[in-house]
Design an enzyme around this catalytic site. Structure first.
Site, PDB file in Angstrom:
ATOM      1  N   HIS A  38       0.120   4.645  -0.353  1.00 30.66           N
ATOM      2  CA  HIS A  38      -0.314   5.600   0.330  1.00 30.66           C
ATOM      3  C   HIS A  38      -0.066   5.346   1.947  1.00 30.66           C
ATOM      4  CE1 HIS A  38      -4.005   3.588   1.801  1.00 30.66           C
ATOM      5  NE2 HIS A  38      -4.100   4.886   2.720  1.00 30.66           N
ATOM      6  N   CYS A  80       1.074  -1.176  -0.026  1.00 29.52           N
ATOM      7  CA  CYS A  80      -0.018  -0.016  -0.011  1.00 29.52           C
ATOM      8  C   CYS A  80       0.917   1.170   0.073  1.00 29.52           C
ATOM      9  CB  CYS A  80      -0.875   0.005   1.343  1.00 29.52           C
ATOM     10  SG  CYS A  80      -2.139   1.658   1.235  1.00 29.52           S
ATOM     11  N   SER A  84       0.388   1.997  -5.060  1.00 34.86           N
ATOM     12  CA  SER A  84       1.141   0.654  -5.798  1.00 34.86           C
ATOM     13  C   SER A  84       0.413   0.957  -7.162  1.00 34.86           C
ATOM     14  CB  SER A  84       0.637  -0.418  -4.955  1.00 34.86           C
ATOM     15  OG  SER A  84      -0.811  -0.549  -4.876  1.00 34.86           O
TER      16      SER A  84
END
Length: 362
Positions: free
Chosen positions: A116, A114, A283
């Site tokens: 973020h 991930c 991603s």
């Protein structure tokens, strides 16, 4: 704000004697996508203390024995359909050679990567003291994700972290290009499949009769979800290191602007169980850059800007190094964005609550 109560004595907010679990979190967002950080999860700490657990095996153990914790924090009433989380793991093989490791949580389960969250966790690691001696003006924070090691580069002024945060991905590659897929209700469409720590299918929304910038989000979500299910049935994924990572996480619909340009390109990511990323998807940016590099549309160190169709937030991405990953020609991708704190929370789970572990409402 002053505490409520009469006589100046103040009153302590309930619950005064929690009868069940008390869970503390740090709340952040990156480009609008939330991140609920769980700094400590007792079951994960016990597994690490027992030794021998890799991060992937720890993820399997937490999913098998502690999934009620994920549901309690991701689902309503404490969370919502778009909630995302990360369990911080320290020490042991799971976090080998890293400042911290992370287990990524969402409404339907657990992710391998991930972007973020990596950017937010980079700031958190510095501000929470997980890096012993941060350096100015930027500190490298080593994170171990289920997909492998990732490095975040975080501004540091000697007192607190800042923005923008950038990270270098695991090797990213094109798994398939120009793949014809039969999507019920839409006929044949052509997709690319890219890996940026997890696998995504990519196609222009136009192929589905939609516009990523102006169509209703519900229509985009429905169409992307149908593509995801069709790809899962018609194409077998392979990961060079672990079959645990060989799964399609979602579909990213784009505006079709894959050739290099200084102008932003817009996309929407629909992942897991119809969950919509509010950010441009770290991603996903990684995987899309890998695809564009593979097709010869961009060169090393050419920076592209990616816009979220849901919030308008921006990430940048560029391929910084060519490499190999198994049999794949791959690239290391640098993604940059801004992560912000929104608060802290203390959640109570009362044993007598029939909905204590949450409910999922779409």
């Amino acid at each position: 704000m002053a505490a409520e109560g009469g006589g100046g004595g103040g009153r302590r907010l309930p619950p005064h004697s929690p009868s069940g679990l008390v869970l503390q979190t740090v709340e952040m967002h990156t480009g609008g996508e939330p991140l609920r950080i769980i700094p400590r999860l007792e079951a994960a700490e016990e597994a690490v203390a027992a030794g021998g657990a890799s991060l992937l095996s720890l993820r399997r153990e937490v999913a098998a024995t502690q999934d009620h914790m994920r549901r309690a924090l991701m689902h309503e009433p404490r969370g919502h359909a778009g909630m995302y989380g990360a369990v911080v793991v320290r020490g042991g093989p799971a976090a080998a050679a890293a400042h911290l490791a992370a287990l990524f949580l969402h409404g339907a389960g657990y992710s391998a990567m991930c972007g973020h969250a990596v950017m937010a966790l980079g700031r958190f690691a510095l501000d929470y003291g997980l890096v012993a001696a941060p350096s100015c003006p930027e500190t490298a924070v080593c994170l171990r994700c289920p997909c492998g090691p990732v490095t975040a580069f975080v501004p540091w002024d000697g007192r607190r972290s800042g923005n923008p945060v950038r990270f270098h991905s695991v090797p990213a590659f094109a798994a398939a290009t120009d793949l014809a897929i039969d999507v019920p209700g839409h006929g044949k469409v052509v997709v690319d499949i890219g890996y940026g720590g997890t696998f995504y299918a990519f196609l222009s929304a136009e192929q589905l009769g939609l516009d990523v910038c102006s169509s209703k989000t519900r229509d985009l979500v429905d169409a992307a979800s149908m593509v995801t299910e069709a790809v899962k049935k018609q194409f077998k994924l392979h990961h060079p290191e672990s079959e645990d990572l060989a799964f399609l996480y979602g579909t990213i619909l784009t505006d079709g602007k894959d050739a290099f340009s200084e102008e932003p390109t817009t996309n929407i990511c629909v992942f897991a169980d119809e969950q919509v990323d509010r950010s441009p998807t770290g991603s996903g940016v990684t995987a899309r850059i890998a695809l564009q590099y593979h097709k010869g549309l961009i060169q090393l160190n050419q920076t592209r800007t990616f816009r979220s169709s849901t919030t308008g937030s921006l990430f940048t991405g560029k391929a910084v190094q060519a490499t190999k990953f198994g049999d794949y020609n791959a690239v290391i991708v640098e993604v940059s964005g801004e992560a912000f704190y929104t608060g802290t929370a203390t959640f109570t789970v009362e044993e007598e609550d029939p909905l204590k572990y949450g409910f999922f409402f779409k």
